[in-house]
Motif scaffolding. Sequence first.
Motif, PDB file in Angstrom:
ATOM      1  N   ILE A  91      37.753  41.204  27.943  1.00 59.07           N
ATOM      2  CA  ILE A  91      36.382  41.013  27.478  1.00 59.07           C
ATOM      3  C   ILE A  91      35.444  41.313  28.638  1.00 59.07           C
ATOM      4  O   ILE A  91      35.654  40.831  29.760  1.00 59.07           O
ATOM      5  CB  ILE A  91      36.173  39.576  26.973  1.00 59.07           C
ATOM      6  CG1 ILE A  91      36.964  39.355  25.674  1.00 59.07           C
ATOM      7  CG2 ILE A  91      34.698  39.286  26.736  1.00 59.07           C
ATOM      8  CD1 ILE A  91      36.888  37.937  25.140  1.00 59.07           C
ATOM      9  N   LEU A  92      34.438  42.145  28.380  1.00 64.70           N
ATOM     10  CA  LEU A  92      33.376  42.369  29.351  1.00 64.70           C
ATOM     11  C   LEU A  92      32.373  41.241  29.146  1.00 64.70           C
ATOM     12  O   LEU A  92      31.715  41.163  28.102  1.00 64.70           O
ATOM     13  CB  LEU A  92      32.726  43.727  29.124  1.00 64.70           C
ATOM     14  CG  LEU A  92      31.674  44.158  30.146  1.00 64.70           C
ATOM     15  CD1 LEU A  92      32.256  44.238  31.557  1.00 64.70           C
ATOM     16  CD2 LEU A  92      31.053  45.488  29.749  1.00 64.70           C
ATOM     17  N   ASP A  97      26.181  33.868  36.047  1.00 63.88           N
ATOM     18  CA  ASP A  97      25.994  34.343  37.413  1.00 63.88           C
ATOM     19  C   ASP A  97      26.357  35.812  37.630  1.00 63.88           C
ATOM     20  O   ASP A  97      26.223  36.326  38.737  1.00 63.88           O
ATOM     21  CB  ASP A  97      26.805  33.483  38.389  1.00 63.88           C
ATOM     22  CG  ASP A  97      28.313  33.539  38.109  1.00 63.88           C
ATOM     23  OD1 ASP A  97      28.706  33.906  36.990  1.00 63.88           O
ATOM     24  OD2 ASP A  97      29.091  33.221  39.029  1.00 63.88           O
ATOM     25  N   GLY A  98      26.838  36.503  36.580  1.00 62.21           N
ATOM     26  CA  GLY A  98      27.174  37.907  36.787  1.00 62.21           C
ATOM     27  C   GLY A  98      28.033  38.475  35.685  1.00 62.21           C
ATOM     28  O   GLY A  98      28.442  37.778  34.744  1.00 62.21           O
ATOM     29  N   ASP A 103      39.849  37.694  31.026  1.00 63.25           N
ATOM     30  CA  ASP A 103      41.103  37.717  30.283  1.00 63.25           C
ATOM     31  C   ASP A 103      41.172  36.428  29.472  1.00 63.25           C
ATOM     32  O   ASP A 103      41.363  35.345  30.022  1.00 63.25           O
ATOM     33  CB  ASP A 103      42.288  37.815  31.246  1.00 63.25           C
ATOM     34  CG  ASP A 103      43.618  38.003  30.532  1.00 63.25           C
ATOM     35  OD1 ASP A 103      43.760  37.537  29.385  1.00 63.25           O
ATOM     36  OD2 ASP A 103      44.535  38.606  31.132  1.00 63.25           O
ATOM     37  N   GLU A 104      40.996  36.541  28.156  1.00 67.27           N
ATOM     38  CA  GLU A 104      40.973  35.336  27.333  1.00 67.27           C
ATOM     39  C   GLU A 104      42.340  34.668  27.231  1.00 67.27           C
ATOM     40  O   GLU A 104      42.442  33.500  26.844  1.00 67.27           O
ATOM     41  CB  GLU A 104      40.428  35.656  25.939  1.00 67.27           C
ATOM     42  CG  GLU A 104      41.258  36.643  25.154  1.00 67.27           C
ATOM     43  CD  GLU A 104      40.624  36.999  23.826  1.00 67.27           C
ATOM     44  OE1 GLU A 104      40.251  36.076  23.080  1.00 67.27           O
ATOM     45  OE2 GLU A 104      40.518  38.207  23.530  1.00 67.27           O
ATOM     46  N   THR A 110      37.258  38.400  36.799  1.00 67.10           N
ATOM     47  CA  THR A 110      37.160  39.329  37.926  1.00 67.10           C
ATOM     48  C   THR A 110      35.732  39.831  37.991  1.00 67.10           C
ATOM     49  O   THR A 110      35.239  40.492  37.065  1.00 67.10           O
ATOM     50  CB  THR A 110      38.125  40.512  37.741  1.00 67.10           C
ATOM     51  OG1 THR A 110      39.460  40.019  37.585  1.00 67.10           O
ATOM     52  CG2 THR A 110      38.059  41.445  38.948  1.00 67.10           C
ATOM     53  N   LEU A 111      35.041  39.522  39.078  1.00 68.48           N
ATOM     54  CA  LEU A 111      33.631  39.864  39.200  1.00 68.48           C
ATOM     55  C   LEU A 111      33.434  41.375  39.294  1.00 68.48           C
ATOM     56  O   LEU A 111      34.096  42.055  40.075  1.00 68.48           O
ATOM     57  CB  LEU A 111      33.031  39.191  40.438  1.00 68.48           C
ATOM     58  CG  LEU A 111      31.546  39.483  40.707  1.00 68.48           C
ATOM     59  CD1 LEU A 111      30.668  38.922  39.599  1.00 68.48           C
ATOM     60  CD2 LEU A 111      31.139  38.913  42.072  1.00 68.48           C
TER      61      LEU A 111
END
Length: 313
Positions: A91-92, A97-98, A103-104, A110-111
């Motif tokens: 999922i994007l 915060d960003g 990964d559900e 992962t930033l």
Amino acid sequence: MEPTRIQISDSDAVACVEKTVSDNVLTPKLLLDCSCFLGEGIQWNADRARLYWTDIFRRSLWSCDENGDDATRQDLPTDLCAFAFADNGLILAAFTDGLYWFDEQTGKRTLIKAYDPNRTNTRMNDGGLDRQGRFIVGGMDENGMSPITPVWSASPSGIKMLIKDIGCSNSTAFSPDGTTMYFADSARPEILQFDYDPETGIAQNKRLFAKLRDGSGIPDGSTVDAEGGLWNAQFGGSCVQRYLPDGTPDIHVALPVSNPACCCIGGKSMNRLFISTATANMSGAELAAQPGAGGIYATNIPVQGLTQGIYKT
């Protein structure tokens, strides 16, 4: 909390459609009584045949089938504001915060890029895919909606600024051919439109599309149907309003709760409008008078929807 599931019958759906045809007003039914504090980002995943949404400040990702059955609630590591499913199985995710890959299955984040890291009063907010699969996502200033936040366009080639100086990004949606972008800065009671170049992803020629009626709250999340009608959830206004492509108000969806926050069209026949709502900013007396506040509402509509699409990596 265990949500209450309320199924919409075929007879209810027919009645809603008949009412729309006769007087352009729909009264949706409570589909799932999940009491979200701020239910947002609602979308129909056709591949999974499931409805998804986020309860931002309760840090949860919800899903259910089109009848409100098989409801699930996944705890998240932090506040999720908007998201898109991607072709890599992840999922994007626009967390406050960003922008992250999420990964559900494992909960790993992962930033990709931090959002406005030099300001503590801003966060990410509304977002959606354009017709080419770019993720357009903006933010908001939580201290008064000052016009200080950017809107990003994220694609495999990188992240670029699409619009700047926004108080609260909302209503991000695209015409069926992808050449018109709809957008709202919820600091003002109006919905804007831009000319949008599907090839370059550039938005320009900003202009007024529709102004909300007095008492209709503020423009929140939107979706576009196959005929080019824009459905806008009007937070504080107890309604979702459909606008024709020329900005004329059309079908009016009257809810029994104050704060519809986002809407989408889905279901196996792609003709059911789903609406997420919120209990945010409601007093104890208001909550007592609106027992379905924060729930998911649904009704069949007399037009077809468009598939949500997928972020292509």
